[in-house]
Enzyme design. Structure first.
Site, PDB file in Angstrom:
ATOM      1  N   PRO A  97       0.803  -1.223   0.000  1.00 51.54           N
ATOM      2  CA  PRO A  97       0.000   0.000   0.000  1.00 51.54           C
ATOM      3  C   PRO A  97       0.837   1.274   0.000  1.00 51.54           C
ATOM      4  CG  PRO A  97      -0.151  -1.102   2.125  1.00 51.54           C
ATOM      5  CD  PRO A  97       0.536  -2.044   1.201  1.00 51.54           C
ATOM      6  N   GLU A 117       2.583  -7.722   9.392  1.00 51.36           N
ATOM      7  CA  GLU A 117       2.652  -6.273   9.593  1.00 51.36           C
ATOM      8  C   GLU A 117       3.429  -5.567   8.497  1.00 51.36           C
ATOM      9  OE1 GLU A 117       1.955  -2.606  11.283  1.00 51.36           O
ATOM     10  OE2 GLU A 117       1.049  -4.544  11.717  1.00 51.36           O
ATOM     11  N   ARG A 122      -3.318  -9.253 -20.412  1.00 50.78           N
ATOM     12  CA  ARG A 122      -4.231  -8.937 -21.518  1.00 50.78           C
ATOM     13  C   ARG A 122      -3.590  -8.019 -22.556  1.00 50.78           C
ATOM     14  NH1 ARG A 122      -7.035  -4.251 -21.308  1.00 50.78           N
ATOM     15  NH2 ARG A 122      -8.884  -5.194 -22.252  1.00 50.78           N
ATOM     16  N   ASP A 137      -8.754   0.978 -24.713  1.00 48.68           N
ATOM     17  CA  ASP A 137      -9.285   0.921 -23.352  1.00 48.68           C
ATOM     18  C   ASP A 137      -9.283   2.292 -22.699  1.00 48.68           C
ATOM     19  OD1 ASP A 137      -9.733  -1.789 -23.289  1.00 48.68           O
ATOM     20  OD2 ASP A 137      -7.739  -2.263 -22.547  1.00 48.68           O
TER      21      ASP A 137
END
Length: 244
Positions: free
Chosen positions: A90, A117, A155, A170
Site C-alpha cells: 500500500p 505487519e 491482456r 481501453d
C-alpha cells in the site's frame, strides 16, 4: 513472458490463473505462470518466515532471507538476469494503465506477496525493483493485488485478446476514458442507439467517439484532461455539453 508469484498461499491463484483470459494466454504460449510458496526457502526447521520487529511494536515482519533466496532461485531457473521484482504494498506507486503497459514489455516479472505487519526494509532497499499499490487501502496480503496487476499485464501481451485493438482503445490507454458502446437491437424498450452509429460514416463515427470520450472524461475524471491542448472547438463542446 514468465510471471512468477511468491506467496504463502499458492492455492489462492488456482482459479484465477486457470480461468478466462489468463488461462487462454498460457494455452497460447504468451505467458508462463509459476506460483511458489516462499516458506519452502526458510532456513530453519520450522519454515518460519516472519519474526518480531526490532524495537518492539505490534505485528510480525517478513524476514529477508526466505524472499532473497526464493528470488535468486527463480532468477537462476529462468536464466534471466534482470527480472522486474514487484512488491505489492500500500506504500507503493499507484497502479496506472501506463505502468501496466510498461510491465507488459518485460520478459520476466516476479511478484512478492506479503502478509503480516510488513517487510524487513532490506527487501525494499536491496531486492525489489518496483513497489506497486492498487489503491489507498490495506488488504490482508498482496495476493489479490498481484492478481489485479497480472490480469492487467497479461491482456496486453500480443495475441492474447481476440482483437488487439481493444486494448489500445481501453479507458486510460489513450489518456481519457473510453467512449460509450452499443449493440443490437437499435431500439430497446424505446431507448435508441445514437443515429451517428448507424450511419456507416466511419470518419464521423470516430469523431463522435472521440468527443464522447472527451465528454465522459470531463464529467468523471477532469484531472486527466490537459485543457490547454484542446482546440477551441473541443473546449466549446465541453462547455455546451456540460451546460457550464
Amino acid at each position: 513472458m514468465k510471471i512468477d508469484i511468491l506467496t504463502l498461499f499458492p492455492q489462492m491463484f488456482d482459479g484465477v490463473l486457470n480461468s478466462s483470459i489468463l488461462k487462454k494466454a498460457q494455452d497460447k504460449g504468451a505467458v508462463e505462470y509459476g506460483v511458489t510458496d516462499f516458506r519452502n526457502y526458510a532456513a530453519n526447521k520450522h519454515y518460519k518466515v516472519d519474526d518480531y520487529p526490532y524495537g518492539g511494536g505490534a505485528g510480525m515482519v517478513l524476514a529477508a532471507q526466505p524472499l532473497f533466496d526464493a528470488v535468486e532461485a527463480l532468477t537462476e531457473e529462468a536464466e534471466t538476469t534482470n527480472p522486474r521484482i514487484i512488491l505489492m504494498c500500500p506504500q507503493g506507486e499507484r497502479l496506472t494503465q501506463r505502468k501496466l503497459e510498461e510491465l507488459a514489455e518485460e520478459d520476466h516479472l516476479i511478484f512478492v506477496c506479503g502478509h503480516y505487519e510488513g517487510y524487513d526494509e532490506r527487501i525494499r532497499e536491496y531486492l525489489v525493483t518496483d513497489e506497486i499499490s492498487i489503491g489507498d487501502y490495506v488488504l490482508t496480503g498482496g495476493e489479490l493485488a498481484s492478481m489485479v496487476v497480472i490480469d492487467g499485464v497479461t491482456r496486453l501481451l500480443p495475441e492474447v485478446l481476440g482483437n488487439q485493438e481493444s486494448a489500445l482503445k481501453d479507458s486510460h490507454s489513450s489518456g481519457m476514458l473510453e467512449h460509450p458502446h452499443y449493440t443490437r437491437p437499435a431500439d430497446f424498450r424505446g431507448m435508441q442507439v445514437p443515429d451517428i452509429l448507424l450511419s456507416g460514416h466511419h470518419e464521423k463515427i470516430e469523431r463522435w467517439r472521440y468527443l464522447q470520450s472527451l465528454k465522459r472524461t470531463y464529467e468523471r475524471r477532469p484531472d486527466l484532461i490537459d485543457f490547454e491542448s484542446l482546440s477551441e472547438e473541443e473546449q466549446q463542446y465541453l462547455k455546451d455539453s456540460s451546460g457550464k
